[in-house]
Enzyme design. Sequence first.
Site, PDB file in Angstrom:
ATOM      1  N   GLU A 116       0.818  -1.219   0.000  1.00 19.22           N
ATOM      2  CA  GLU A 116       0.000   0.000   0.000  1.00 19.22           C
ATOM      3  C   GLU A 116       0.851   1.269   0.000  1.00 19.22           C
ATOM      4  O   GLU A 116       0.354   2.349   0.318  1.00 19.22           O
ATOM      5  CB  GLU A 116      -0.944   0.010   1.207  1.00 19.22           C
ATOM      6  CG  GLU A 116      -1.899  -1.166   1.301  1.00 19.22           C
ATOM      7  CD  GLU A 116      -2.968  -1.221   0.208  1.00 19.22           C
ATOM      8  OE1 GLU A 116      -2.991  -0.311  -0.648  1.00 19.22           O
ATOM      9  OE2 GLU A 116      -3.744  -2.185   0.207  1.00 19.22           O
ATOM     10  N   HIS A 139      -2.957   2.169   8.413  1.00 17.40           N
ATOM     11  CA  HIS A 139      -4.080   1.446   7.806  1.00 17.40           C
ATOM     12  C   HIS A 139      -4.294   0.165   8.598  1.00 17.40           C
ATOM     13  O   HIS A 139      -3.333  -0.488   9.000  1.00 17.40           O
ATOM     14  CB  HIS A 139      -3.751   1.119   6.348  1.00 17.40           C
ATOM     15  CG  HIS A 139      -4.660   0.089   5.757  1.00 17.40           C
ATOM     16  ND1 HIS A 139      -6.011   0.307   5.572  1.00 17.40           N
ATOM     17  CD2 HIS A 139      -4.433  -1.173   5.320  1.00 17.40           C
ATOM     18  CE1 HIS A 139      -6.552  -0.774   5.042  1.00 17.40           C
ATOM     19  NE2 HIS A 139      -5.617  -1.699   4.881  1.00 17.40           N
ATOM     20  N   HIS A 141      -7.705  -2.987   9.819  1.00 12.49           N
ATOM     21  CA  HIS A 141      -8.992  -3.615   9.494  1.00 12.49           C
ATOM     22  C   HIS A 141      -9.848  -3.751  10.754  1.00 12.49           C
ATOM     23  O   HIS A 141     -10.143  -4.865  11.185  1.00 12.49           O
ATOM     24  CB  HIS A 141      -8.745  -5.018   8.899  1.00 12.49           C
ATOM     25  CG  HIS A 141      -7.841  -5.055   7.713  1.00 12.49           C
ATOM     26  ND1 HIS A 141      -7.196  -6.202   7.285  1.00 12.49           N
ATOM     27  CD2 HIS A 141      -7.475  -4.078   6.831  1.00 12.49           C
ATOM     28  CE1 HIS A 141      -6.483  -5.948   6.204  1.00 12.49           C
ATOM     29  NE2 HIS A 141      -6.618  -4.663   5.913  1.00 12.49           N
ATOM     30  N   GLU A 169     -18.092  11.878  22.300  1.00 12.98           N
ATOM     31  CA  GLU A 169     -16.720  12.275  21.964  1.00 12.98           C
ATOM     32  C   GLU A 169     -16.466  12.320  20.460  1.00 12.98           C
ATOM     33  O   GLU A 169     -15.513  12.961  20.013  1.00 12.98           O
ATOM     34  CB  GLU A 169     -15.705  11.350  22.639  1.00 12.98           C
ATOM     35  CG  GLU A 169     -15.720   9.950  22.102  1.00 12.98           C
ATOM     36  CD  GLU A 169     -14.531   9.120  22.589  1.00 12.98           C
ATOM     37  OE1 GLU A 169     -13.594   9.684  23.167  1.00 12.98           O
ATOM     38  OE2 GLU A 169     -14.565   7.903  22.374  1.00 12.98           O
ATOM     39  N   HIS A 210     -13.193  -3.428   3.698  1.00 10.42           N
ATOM     40  CA  HIS A 210     -11.738  -3.608   3.819  1.00 10.42           C
ATOM     41  C   HIS A 210     -11.208  -3.060   5.144  1.00 10.42           C
ATOM     42  O   HIS A 210     -10.738  -3.824   5.979  1.00 10.42           O
ATOM     43  CB  HIS A 210     -11.027  -2.959   2.618  1.00 10.42           C
ATOM     44  CG  HIS A 210      -9.554  -3.204   2.615  1.00 10.42           C
ATOM     45  ND1 HIS A 210      -8.835  -3.481   1.486  1.00 10.42           N
ATOM     46  CD2 HIS A 210      -8.648  -3.223   3.624  1.00 10.42           C
ATOM     47  CE1 HIS A 210      -7.557  -3.677   1.795  1.00 10.42           C
ATOM     48  NE2 HIS A 210      -7.430  -3.511   3.090  1.00 10.42           N
TER      49      HIS A 210
HETATM   50  O1  2HA Z   1      -0.892  -4.865   4.059  1.00 18.37           O
HETATM   51  O2  2HA Z   1      -3.871  -4.484   4.748  1.00 18.37           O
HETATM   52  O3  2HA Z   1      -4.510  -3.460   2.399  1.00 18.37           O
HETATM   53  C1  2HA Z   1      -2.006  -5.661   3.966  1.00 18.37           C
HETATM   54  C2  2HA Z   1      -3.203  -4.827   3.785  1.00 18.37           C
HETATM   55  C3  2HA Z   1      -3.531  -4.410   2.426  1.00 18.37           C
HETATM   56 ZN    ZN Z   2      -5.784  -3.674   4.297  1.00 18.44          ZN
END
Ligand code: 2HA
Ligand code: ZN
Length: 271
Positions: A116, A139, A141, A169, A210
Amino acid sequence: MKDIMTAPFLRETCETASNMYRLGWDERNGGNISVLLDEAEAAEYLDMDRVLRRVQTGFDAKALAGRLFIVTGTGKYFRNIAKQPEKDLGVIRISADGSEAELLWGYSDGGSFTSELPAHLMTHISRLAADPLHRVVTHCHPTHTVAMTRVHPLDERSFTRSLWKTCTECVIVFPDGVGVLPWMVCGTNAIGEATAAKMKEYRLVVWASHGIYGTGRTLDEAFGLIETVEKAAQLYMLTAHLPILNTMTDEQLEAAAERFGVDYRRDFLDL
Ligand code: 2HA
Ligand code: ZN
């Protein structure tokens, strides 16, 4: 030269990865982190004249020429980063023409930066234009945030409003709201460009089915933004299927934002 294993930027990156894993936000190799480093600070730990390897960035990153980042590696597990930072992290410098990342330290097993990287670097460019003190892109999940993208309309105004209304909040912590992208193939320049376009006005961007991108001046800020969205998404998912008897009105959201003096998206409220 100081030992890089003691560098605050390395320790904090390891701690953030461990905390994200612990919270269930980074299964397997999910997630990635990049932090823009201060050159003088990095030079205390690294030989700036010794480039170990060069890797194509895959896009024109000239706007970041000469900038240094610590970046999680592709295929690496957040669960392991604190145990083996020299394998799972790297310090890169963007080459003068923006086409290459010069590896100064790390990825000791021959690995490379996160898939990414385009989304990260393009986001750094957008956020630096919005805030010269910006430093961090993360980033991950987070479970409830991703769940919410399966059942909630994906327009930013209504998505942000639903999060804001779950608890007080939210409007104070992310008054600028949350950008939302429809599902796209990850790891591409296209999703990087779409994310970076949203990042001109948001510090947070949700990727449907995602995960989420959070940014900030520090790892604490980026982490705290995601943590607050995830708490709100959890509250939303715990209650969305029940009769909602009480919620925050738009006037109450306005009052909270005014009390804390934050610059909120007035156009996201019906006043
Ligand atoms: O790096 O989360 O979006 C693995 C991920 C790709
Ligand atoms: Zn990801």
